[in-house]
Design a protein around this motif. Structure first.
Motif, short mmCIF file in Angstrom:
data_model
loop_
_atom_site.label_atom_id
_atom_site.label_comp_id
_atom_site.label_asym_id
_atom_site.label_seq_id
_atom_site.Cartn_x
_atom_site.Cartn_y
_atom_site.Cartn_z
N TYR A 1 5.33 -6.12 1.86
CA TYR A 1 3.91 -5.80 1.71
C TYR A 1 3.17 -6.94 1.05
O TYR A 1 2.58 -6.82 -0.03
CB TYR A 1 3.72 -4.51 0.90
CG TYR A 1 4.42 -3.32 1.48
CD1 TYR A 1 3.98 -2.76 2.67
CD2 TYR A 1 5.55 -2.77 0.88
CE1 TYR A 1 4.63 -1.67 3.23
CE2 TYR A 1 6.20 -1.69 1.43
CZ TYR A 1 5.73 -1.13 2.62
OH TYR A 1 6.36 -0.06 3.17
N SER B 1 -0.28 -6.55 -0.32
CA SER B 1 -0.53 -5.70 -1.48
C SER B 1 -0.80 -6.56 -2.70
O SER B 1 -0.47 -7.76 -2.73
CB SER B 1 0.67 -4.80 -1.73
OG SER B 1 1.78 -5.57 -2.15
N SER C 1 0.70 -6.61 -5.64
CA SER C 1 1.94 -7.17 -6.19
C SER C 1 2.52 -8.24 -5.27
O SER C 1 3.08 -9.23 -5.74
CB SER C 1 2.97 -6.05 -6.38
OG SER C 1 3.24 -5.40 -5.15
N LYS D 1 -5.01 -6.57 -10.61
CA LYS D 1 -4.91 -5.70 -9.44
C LYS D 1 -3.51 -5.12 -9.31
O LYS D 1 -3.33 -3.93 -9.00
CB LYS D 1 -5.27 -6.47 -8.17
CG LYS D 1 -6.75 -6.71 -7.98
CD LYS D 1 -7.00 -7.31 -6.60
CE LYS D 1 -8.49 -7.47 -6.35
NZ LYS D 1 -8.75 -8.02 -4.99
N SER E 1 -2.36 -1.17 -9.39
CA SER E 1 -1.60 -0.64 -8.26
C SER E 1 -0.26 -0.08 -8.70
O SER E 1 0.23 0.91 -8.13
CB SER E 1 -1.39 -1.73 -7.21
OG SER E 1 -0.62 -1.26 -6.14
N ARG F 1 1.80 3.53 -7.67
CA ARG F 1 2.84 3.22 -6.68
C ARG F 1 3.53 4.46 -6.15
O ARG F 1 3.88 4.54 -4.99
CB ARG F 1 3.85 2.26 -7.30
CG ARG F 1 4.81 1.68 -6.30
CD ARG F 1 5.43 0.42 -6.84
NE ARG F 1 4.42 -0.61 -7.02
CZ ARG F 1 4.60 -1.72 -7.74
NH1 ARG F 1 5.75 -1.94 -8.33
NH2 ARG F 1 3.63 -2.60 -7.85
N LEU G 1 1.65 6.10 -3.20
CA LEU G 1 1.29 5.31 -2.03
C LEU G 1 1.97 5.87 -0.77
O LEU G 1 3.10 6.33 -0.80
CB LEU G 1 1.72 3.85 -2.22
CG LEU G 1 0.95 3.04 -3.26
CD1 LEU G 1 1.51 1.63 -3.35
CD2 LEU G 1 -0.54 2.99 -2.93
N ARG H 1 -2.28 2.98 3.56
CA ARG H 1 -1.62 2.36 2.41
C ARG H 1 -2.42 1.18 1.88
O ARG H 1 -2.57 1.03 0.66
CB ARG H 1 -0.21 1.92 2.79
CG ARG H 1 0.56 1.33 1.60
CD ARG H 1 1.90 0.77 2.02
NE ARG H 1 2.57 0.17 0.89
CZ ARG H 1 3.46 0.77 0.12
NH1 ARG H 1 3.81 2.02 0.36
NH2 ARG H 1 4.02 0.14 -0.91
N VAL H 2 -2.93 0.33 2.78
CA VAL H 2 -3.67 -0.83 2.31
C VAL H 2 -4.95 -0.39 1.61
O VAL H 2 -5.43 -1.05 0.69
CB VAL H 2 -3.97 -1.79 3.49
CG1 VAL H 2 -5.10 -1.28 4.36
CG2 VAL H 2 -4.29 -3.18 2.98
N GLU I 1 -5.13 2.47 -0.15
CA GLU I 1 -4.65 2.95 -1.44
C GLU I 1 -4.35 1.78 -2.38
O GLU I 1 -4.64 1.84 -3.58
CB GLU I 1 -3.40 3.81 -1.24
CG GLU I 1 -3.66 5.11 -0.51
CD GLU I 1 -2.38 5.81 -0.08
OE1 GLU I 1 -2.44 7.00 0.28
OE2 GLU I 1 -1.30 5.16 -0.10
N GLU I 2 -3.75 0.73 -1.83
CA GLU I 2 -3.43 -0.44 -2.65
C GLU I 2 -4.69 -1.13 -3.17
O GLU I 2 -4.64 -1.81 -4.21
CB GLU I 2 -2.59 -1.42 -1.85
CG GLU I 2 -1.19 -0.93 -1.57
CD GLU I 2 -0.44 -1.82 -0.60
OE1 GLU I 2 0.79 -1.73 -0.56
OE2 GLU I 2 -1.09 -2.60 0.12
N ASN I 3 -5.78 -0.96 -2.50
CA ASN I 3 -7.05 -1.55 -2.93
C ASN I 3 -7.77 -0.66 -3.94
O ASN I 3 -8.89 -0.95 -4.33
CB ASN I 3 -7.95 -1.80 -1.73
CG ASN I 3 -9.18 -2.63 -2.05
OD1 ASN I 3 -10.29 -2.19 -1.84
ND2 ASN I 3 -8.98 -3.82 -2.57
#
Length: 317
Positions: free
Chosen positions: A16, A19, A21, A88, A92, A96, A99, A120-121, A123-125
């Motif tokens: 990912y 993301s 991370s 960020k 996130s 986790r 997600l 997911r992307v 949620e990661e934002n």
């Protein structure tokens, strides 16, 4: 130097990588590569263990703040960039567990996985509201209409809630922009989108061919006779001529309870349809059932060739 570069290439890809991370891990790797150092040399320069460097650059865990600060002080990583990425990634990391599970973007090849990855992307934002997503895209869209489309709040909600995929590559670009996905990662998403759409077209073509082959089975008098025999064997007696297609509803009477109903032969053969009056547990789909009186009127109209009245199609209460 060549040996060090070969070792760098053997590193596992960051999962990912789009993301927070993942982007932080890539930034740490780039800073080390720019100095031409190995992970062991980096650990010695910062004053931490080699395993800490490995974890920080793997993208699978949240590095400690002092580790990132060591890359800034000793390897020249841009301080503002490091602070933004670490912030960020920290936010996130707290989310986790919630997600959505999805394959890496480069492995996406079907619409369900693609929809999960899009959620997911988002949620990661940080799960930005649809209004925020719309405003992020609006200014860029006005300046680059050849690459983006206006992303309305309703469209953003439908995509994040997996009710639809982006309707075009431009809308996908807009959605990714709204989720702050930029740079070379856009190309990976576009390639995945093209794979998914190509597979959808292949599946639609295969389904159409299968339906055509199914129709050929029931053409001609021999096919109609087999259709009637098949329906009778299922405990349903036809009360009208076979409609010529296994996908078209066919009026039949249940041998057990006498109910008149409309059933598709293809569904009945698969065990997905039958009399829901006397065998409700065996039928997977609701089918129109006529009352006994209405069924008798409809059967008589079919046999005499007249048009059944509107009331003859009423359902039993």
């Amino acid at each position: 130097m060549e040996t060090r570069q070969r070792k760098a290439r053997r590193l596992k890809a960051v999962p990912y990588s789009e993301s927070p991370s993942g982007m932080l891990a890539l930034a740490l790797r780039e800073a080390r590569w720019a100095k031409g150092l190995t992970q062991k040399q980096t650990a010695d320069a910062i004053g931490i263990s080699a395993s800490s460097v490995q974890r920080a650059e793997s993208g699978r865990g949240m590095p400690e703040e002092h580790v990132v600060k060591g890359y800034v002080d000793k390897l020249g990583l841009d301080a503002k960039r490091a602070k933004r990425l670490w912030g960020k990634a920290s936010r996130s990391a707290g989310q986790r567990r919630t997600l959505t599970s999805a394959p890496a973007v480069r492995l996406l090849n079907n619409s369900d996985d693609f929809a999960d990855a899009l959620r997911r992307v988002w949620e990661e934002n940080g799960k930005p509201p649809a209004q925020t997503m719309e405003s992020r895209v609006e200014e860029v869209w006005k300046e680059a209409k050849s690459e983006y489309v206006f992303l309305s709040r309703s469209a953003a909600n439908r995509i994040t809630n997996r009710r639809q995929l982006p309707s075009s590559e431009k809308q996908l670009r807009s959605y990714l922009l709204a989720c702050e996905v930029q740079g070379s990662r856009i190309r990976v998403w576009l390639a995945a989108y093209q794979r998914v759409r190509a597979r959808e077209r292949e599946e639609a073509l295969a389904k159409r061919k299968a339906e055509e082959e199914e129709e050929k089975r029931w053409t001609g008098w021999g096919g109609r006779s087999r259709a009637e025999q098949a329906m009778t064997a299922l405990g349903l007696d036809p009360v009208e001529a076979f409609p010529g297609s296994s996908m078209v509803p066919w009026t039949v009477r249940c041998q057990r309870c006498g109910a008149v109903l409309r059933v598709r032969l293809a569904a009945a053969l698969r065990g997905q349809s039958g009399c829901r009056v006397c065998r409700p547990r065996r039928s997977a789909h609701q089918v129109p059932v006529l009352s006994r009186r209405a069924g008798a009127n409809y059967e008589m109209a079919v046999r005499t060739g007249s048009s059944p009245s509107h009331r003859s199609h009423g359902r039993s209460p």
